[in-house]
Design an enzyme around this catalytic site. Sequence first.
Site, PDB file in Angstrom:
ATOM      1  N   ILE A 158       1.325  -7.131  -3.819  1.00 14.49           N
ATOM      2  CA  ILE A 158       1.090  -5.697  -3.979  1.00 14.49           C
ATOM      3  C   ILE A 158       2.425  -5.059  -4.332  1.00 14.49           C
ATOM      4  O   ILE A 158       3.486  -5.643  -4.114  1.00 14.49           O
ATOM      5  CB  ILE A 158       0.483  -5.045  -2.707  1.00 14.49           C
ATOM      6  CG1 ILE A 158       1.371  -5.278  -1.484  1.00 14.49           C
ATOM      7  CG2 ILE A 158      -0.915  -5.572  -2.456  1.00 14.49           C
ATOM      8  CD1 ILE A 158       0.848  -4.612  -0.212  1.00 14.49           C
ATOM      9  N   ASP A 159       2.382  -3.854  -4.882  1.00 12.46           N
ATOM     10  CA  ASP A 159       3.596  -3.195  -5.352  1.00 12.46           C
ATOM     11  C   ASP A 159       4.525  -2.824  -4.202  1.00 12.46           C
ATOM     12  O   ASP A 159       4.093  -2.690  -3.046  1.00 12.46           O
ATOM     13  CB  ASP A 159       3.238  -1.920  -6.126  1.00 12.46           C
ATOM     14  CG  ASP A 159       2.421  -2.204  -7.374  1.00 12.46           C
ATOM     15  OD1 ASP A 159       2.562  -3.324  -7.922  1.00 12.46           O
ATOM     16  OD2 ASP A 159       1.643  -1.337  -7.789  1.00 12.46           O
ATOM     17  N   LYS A 160       5.777  -2.619  -4.543  1.00 18.41           N
ATOM     18  CA  LYS A 160       6.800  -2.253  -3.564  1.00 18.41           C
ATOM     19  C   LYS A 160       6.374  -1.067  -2.712  1.00 18.41           C
ATOM     20  O   LYS A 160       6.482  -1.088  -1.480  1.00 18.41           O
ATOM     21  CB  LYS A 160       8.113  -1.932  -4.280  1.00 18.41           C
ATOM     22  CG  LYS A 160       9.191  -1.339  -3.381  1.00 18.41           C
ATOM     23  CD  LYS A 160      10.404  -0.899  -4.186  1.00 18.41           C
ATOM     24  CE  LYS A 160      11.432  -0.194  -3.308  1.00 18.41           C
ATOM     25  NZ  LYS A 160      12.598   0.281  -4.080  1.00 18.41           N
ATOM     26  N   THR A 162       3.408   0.208  -2.245  1.00 19.13           N
ATOM     27  CA  THR A 162       2.062   0.127  -1.685  1.00 19.13           C
ATOM     28  C   THR A 162       2.158  -0.605  -0.348  1.00 19.13           C
ATOM     29  O   THR A 162       2.837  -1.618  -0.240  1.00 19.13           O
ATOM     30  CB  THR A 162       1.118  -0.648  -2.628  1.00 19.13           C
ATOM     31  OG1 THR A 162       1.029   0.052  -3.869  1.00 19.13           O
ATOM     32  CG2 THR A 162      -0.268  -0.786  -2.029  1.00 19.13           C
ATOM     33  N   ARG A 262      -3.658   1.847  -9.916  1.00 27.17           N
ATOM     34  CA  ARG A 262      -2.842   2.966 -10.401  1.00 27.17           C
ATOM     35  C   ARG A 262      -3.148   3.286 -11.868  1.00 27.17           C
ATOM     36  O   ARG A 262      -3.290   4.455 -12.259  1.00 27.17           O
ATOM     37  CB  ARG A 262      -1.363   2.629 -10.218  1.00 27.17           C
ATOM     38  CG  ARG A 262      -0.976   2.412  -8.759  1.00 27.17           C
ATOM     39  CD  ARG A 262       0.364   1.733  -8.616  1.00 27.17           C
ATOM     40  NE  ARG A 262       1.448   2.594  -9.063  1.00 27.17           N
ATOM     41  CZ  ARG A 262       2.708   2.181  -9.195  1.00 27.17           C
ATOM     42  NH1 ARG A 262       3.024   0.914  -8.934  1.00 27.17           N
ATOM     43  NH2 ARG A 262       3.641   3.025  -9.600  1.00 27.17           N
TER      44      ARG A 262
END
Length: 358
Positions: A158-160, A162, A262
Amino acid sequence: MSEDELILSEIGEDDEQQLYEHVRLDVDKGQEPLRIDRYMQEHLPHSSRNRIQKAAEAGFVHVNGQPVKSNYKVRAGDVITLMLDRPQHDTTIVPEEIPLDIVYEDDDLMVVNKPAGMVVHPGCGNFSGTLVHAVAWHLRNCPTYDPNNPEVGLVHRIDKDTSGLLVVAKTPEAKSNLGIQFFNKTSRRSYQALVWSNFVEDEGRIEGNIARDPKDRLRMTVLPPDSEIGKPAVTHYRVLERFGYTTLVECVLETGRTHQIRAHMRHIGHPMFGDERYGGMEILRGQRSSTYKAFIQNCFKICPRQALHAQTLGFTHPSTGKQMDFTAPMPDDMLQLIAKWRGYIQGLTNVDVVDGQQ
């Protein structure tokens, strides 16, 4: 290769300057003649054509051991190398003692609740302090786990910015099994997100290929499902709570592409609240009053990131065959953000808030 690797230092007058190989590309036998800047851009998705041209001008782009200009046309059998004036960063994972929120652990796997702000995997300027380094420390005495072995470790990312759940495989067998579940879409993942604007419908399905945005290489864009560009992606959403100008939604992933939620939400006109890269860090709906503007700025301060949380994760245990389902509570910054929106909407009087408009 990250874009940072193409940020060039100035070259002095030292003709004996030592160069280090950072990238190597072997041109296929069937390759038609093509400008090298275009060829490298196609094969290095995290770099821009402009940076590649600057690298060539600086003498850092070589073909068969010799520097070339950006208009050189690659041919079948060419060996392209990017030679920079500094050694390549050592990407060996060294365990670091970093706290982890471990939701579940056994001999095969562990489930971790990642906080917002923590990078999952080293790279692009983040070579320490990542989740991978923290996991390496926690499993430093595990005989089956080598943090530098790609056959074990993170099954997905998952993104930084998130927050939420991730599964780590301790053995090659567990990673292979879990990887197949994610590939076959039998794993279960849901997210909670605060997005801009009000939804007309209560639930829906977003389908569109995800590809890198040619205008911003750090952002993804959405293309038609029948497009030959990008990877197919499907997101299902359901409205949980409406705040007039924003909406709390649950998103269920059918696929797992980079920045999928997103990009999909921005594509349908509902950028993630606080998502600077996808346009959510601006006031997109609501009043023009100074009071409202101050309210929104306070919201951005409370949750200075995209308001996205990986809340649930489910899969079949690779050894026991038992269904495993996990839930991570929403983090404090998003709880405070949502509470602030509830208070704001409840405090409105004589205002008709429909579809984000007065």
